[in-house]
Write a protein that holds these residues in place. Sequence first.
Motif, PDB file in Angstrom:
ATOM      1  N   UNK A 219       0.812  -1.219   0.000  1.00 24.62           N
ATOM      2  CA  UNK A 219       0.000   0.000   0.000  1.00 24.62           C
ATOM      3  C   UNK A 219       0.847   1.271   0.000  1.00 24.62           C
ATOM      4  N   UNK A 220       2.102   1.178   0.399  1.00 25.51           N
ATOM      5  CA  UNK A 220       2.963   2.365   0.422  1.00 25.51           C
ATOM      6  C   UNK A 220       3.606   2.636  -0.943  1.00 25.51           C
ATOM      7  N   UNK A 221       3.420   1.723  -1.893  1.00 20.82           N
ATOM      8  CA  UNK A 221       4.099   1.842  -3.184  1.00 20.82           C
ATOM      9  C   UNK A 221       3.436   2.817  -4.153  1.00 20.82           C
ATOM     10  N   UNK A 222       2.100   2.843  -4.309  1.00 23.12           N
ATOM     11  CA  UNK A 222       1.490   3.786  -5.271  1.00 23.12           C
ATOM     12  C   UNK A 222       1.818   5.238  -4.933  1.00 23.12           C
ATOM     13  N   UNK A 223       2.116   6.021  -5.941  1.00 19.12           N
ATOM     14  CA  UNK A 223       2.405   7.449  -5.777  1.00 19.12           C
ATOM     15  C   UNK A 223       1.082   8.204  -5.711  1.00 19.12           C
ATOM     16  N   UNK A 224       0.661   8.547  -4.515  1.00 17.89           N
ATOM     17  CA  UNK A 224      -0.664   9.129  -4.320  1.00 17.89           C
ATOM     18  C   UNK A 224      -0.728  10.612  -4.663  1.00 17.89           C
ATOM     19  N   UNK A 225       0.380  11.163  -5.188  1.00 20.49           N
ATOM     20  CA  UNK A 225       0.339  12.545  -5.681  1.00 20.49           C
ATOM     21  C   UNK A 225      -0.174  12.601  -7.118  1.00 20.49           C
ATOM     22  N   UNK A 226      -0.349  11.432  -7.737  1.00 15.81           N
ATOM     23  CA  UNK A 226      -0.851  11.366  -9.111  1.00 15.81           C
ATOM     24  C   UNK A 226      -2.222  10.704  -9.138  1.00 15.81           C
ATOM     25  N   UNK A 227      -2.975  10.953 -10.213  1.00 11.68           N
ATOM     26  CA  UNK A 227      -4.307  10.350 -10.363  1.00 11.68           C
ATOM     27  C   UNK A 227      -4.221   8.833 -10.412  1.00 11.68           C
ATOM     28  N   UNK A 228      -3.284   8.316 -11.195  1.00 12.12           N
ATOM     29  CA  UNK A 228      -3.139   6.867 -11.308  1.00 12.12           C
ATOM     30  C   UNK A 228      -2.738   6.244  -9.974  1.00 12.12           C
ATOM     31  N   UNK A 229      -1.867   6.917  -9.253  1.00 13.43           N
ATOM     32  CA  UNK A 229      -1.441   6.395  -7.957  1.00 13.43           C
ATOM     33  C   UNK A 229      -2.581   6.339  -6.955  1.00 13.43           C
ATOM     34  N   UNK A 230      -3.419   7.384  -6.958  1.00 14.16           N
ATOM     35  CA  UNK A 230      -4.570   7.393  -6.050  1.00 14.16           C
ATOM     36  C   UNK A 230      -5.579   6.312  -6.438  1.00 14.16           C
ATOM     37  N   UNK A 231      -5.776   6.133  -7.740  1.00 11.01           N
ATOM     38  CA  UNK A 231      -6.669   5.052  -8.190  1.00 11.01           C
ATOM     39  C   UNK A 231      -6.131   3.693  -7.753  1.00 11.01           C
ATOM     40  N   UNK A 232      -4.859   3.462  -7.983  1.00  9.07           N
ATOM     41  CA  UNK A 232      -4.276   2.160  -7.668  1.00  9.07           C
ATOM     42  C   UNK A 232      -4.271   1.884  -6.164  1.00  9.07           C
ATOM     43  N   UNK A 233      -4.044   2.935  -5.377  1.00  8.66           N
ATOM     44  CA  UNK A 233      -4.085   2.769  -3.913  1.00  8.66           C
ATOM     45  C   UNK A 233      -5.490   2.370  -3.472  1.00  8.66           C
ATOM     46  N   UNK A 234      -6.496   3.087  -3.959  1.00  6.43           N
ATOM     47  CA  UNK A 234      -7.883   2.775  -3.588  1.00  6.43           C
ATOM     48  C   UNK A 234      -8.284   1.392  -4.086  1.00  6.43           C
ATOM     49  N   UNK A 235      -7.826   1.034  -5.268  1.00 14.76           N
ATOM     50  CA  UNK A 235      -8.143  -0.264  -5.865  1.00 14.76           C
ATOM     51  C   UNK A 235      -7.578  -1.410  -5.025  1.00 14.76           C
ATOM     52  N   UNK A 236      -6.296  -1.329  -4.690  1.00 12.04           N
ATOM     53  CA  UNK A 236      -5.657  -2.393  -3.906  1.00 12.04           C
ATOM     54  C   UNK A 236      -6.217  -2.433  -2.488  1.00 12.04           C
ATOM     55  N   UNK A 237      -6.446  -1.258  -1.902  1.00 10.99           N
ATOM     56  CA  UNK A 237      -7.000  -1.203  -0.553  1.00 10.99           C
ATOM     57  C   UNK A 237      -8.375  -1.871  -0.494  1.00 10.99           C
ATOM     58  N   UNK A 238      -9.228  -1.578  -1.474  1.00 10.55           N
ATOM     59  CA  UNK A 238     -10.569  -2.169  -1.491  1.00 10.55           C
ATOM     60  C   UNK A 238     -10.485  -3.685  -1.685  1.00 10.55           C
ATOM     61  N   UNK A 239      -9.546  -4.126  -2.508  1.00  9.14           N
ATOM     62  CA  UNK A 239      -9.368  -5.568  -2.715  1.00  9.14           C
ATOM     63  C   UNK A 239      -8.976  -6.252  -1.419  1.00  9.14           C
ATOM     64  N   UNK A 240      -8.094  -5.634  -0.669  1.00 13.10           N
ATOM     65  CA  UNK A 240      -7.646  -6.211   0.603  1.00 13.10           C
ATOM     66  C   UNK A 240      -8.795  -6.254   1.604  1.00 13.10           C
ATOM     67  N   UNK A 241      -9.598  -5.194   1.648  1.00 12.09           N
ATOM     68  CA  UNK A 241     -10.641  -5.112   2.666  1.00 12.09           C
ATOM     69  C   UNK A 241     -11.884  -5.946   2.343  1.00 12.09           C
ATOM     70  N   UNK A 242     -12.106  -6.249   1.062  1.00  9.70           N
ATOM     71  CA  UNK A 242     -13.350  -6.937   0.699  1.00  9.70           C
ATOM     72  C   UNK A 242     -13.142  -8.330   0.115  1.00  9.70           C
ATOM     73  N   UNK A 243     -11.996  -8.569  -0.524  1.00  5.08           N
ATOM     74  CA  UNK A 243     -11.781  -9.865  -1.164  1.00  5.08           C
ATOM     75  C   UNK A 243     -12.659 -10.081  -2.388  1.00  5.08           C
ATOM     76  N   UNK A 244     -13.121  -8.991  -3.015  1.00  4.08           N
ATOM     77  CA  UNK A 244     -13.935  -9.131  -4.222  1.00  4.08           C
ATOM     78  C   UNK A 244     -13.123  -9.759  -5.349  1.00  4.08           C
ATOM     79  N   UNK A 245     -13.803 -10.493  -6.217  1.00  5.73           N
ATOM     80  CA  UNK A 245     -13.149 -11.055  -7.398  1.00  5.73           C
ATOM     81  C   UNK A 245     -12.785  -9.918  -8.362  1.00  5.73           C
ATOM     82  N   UNK A 246     -11.844 -10.210  -9.263  1.00  6.49           N
ATOM     83  CA  UNK A 246     -11.425  -9.210 -10.245  1.00  6.49           C
ATOM     84  C   UNK A 246     -12.626  -8.703 -11.034  1.00  6.49           C
ATOM     85  N   UNK A 247     -13.458  -9.624 -11.532  1.00 13.44           N
ATOM     86  CA  UNK A 247     -14.611  -9.230 -12.336  1.00 13.44           C
ATOM     87  C   UNK A 247     -15.575  -8.352 -11.533  1.00 13.44           C
ATOM     88  N   UNK A 248     -15.671  -8.594 -10.226  1.00 12.82           N
ATOM     89  CA  UNK A 248     -16.562  -7.809  -9.375  1.00 12.82           C
ATOM     90  C   UNK A 248     -16.022  -6.403  -9.165  1.00 12.82           C
TER      91      UNK A 248
END
Length: 273
Positions: free
Chosen positions: A135-164
């Motif tokens: 979670x410390x790897x995405x560069x949250x000063x950029x749009x892509x970094x903020x998206x990727x941080x939120x994406x990985x964080x949500x995956x960790x917290x919910x365990x949703x499938x990729x398609x979901x």
Amino acid sequence: MKTANFSVLLQTFFTDYLISQRQASEHTISSYRDTFCLFLKFLRKNFKKDPSTINIENITVDLIKEFLMDLEKNRNISVRSRNQRLAAIHSCFRYAAYIYPELSNLIQQILAIPHKKHDYPMVQYLTSNEIDALLSTPDRTTWLGRRDYALILLAIRTGLRVSEIINLRWNDITLGSISHVHCVGKGRKERVTPITKNTASVLKSWLDENKSNNENLVFTNARKGKLSIDGFSYILSKYINLASDSCVTLKKNIFLHTLAPSYSSNAASRSGC
């Protein structure tokens, strides 16, 4: 006996059976479509003629076995993927048995083609240190970094499938006193997964930045289009490789279910997720 054209069978299998009768999910239809696209290409290569002219009687057990072997050898697919392709073929010919009873002998032979046995690898999981590093790897000063941080964080917290996750819309997420994510998963099973205040706060910030896109998707690609499964896999692999420099234990086989909270909820809580 009426002509049993294979292309006619495929059309009715998808339109009448999968879509109208079974109301199969988009994921199932897509998977079956990919299987038969590969199979039609294989038929063209073997018969040297347009697949639309091929009859069901031309499709033998040996031909299907050759197709499956070709997938394993030339496309280097796993046994599990091979079995998924065979399952699609089995489903089509089970449907064919009701339309062409005169071909029941051939169809039963095809349905008798067995799935291959395979080993089930031990499921990996992430430790608290690995979650912190990832979670410390995405560069949250950029749009892509903020998206990727939120994406990985949500995956960790919910365990949703990729398609979901890639199909998640903002109206599937409730942010408030009891924040949660609602989704319809495999087998049309609905479930609601609660998320922590910290995760809800990250999603709220992401919502404020990305309120509008054509499909109201939570996560999009850089062009504001739908994120693909391959795109998600690329994002996850990229950050695992980057985080591995500071956390060598991340150099292991990690898939989306590795992030599921059933394996790492305590670690995620300690990480402030």
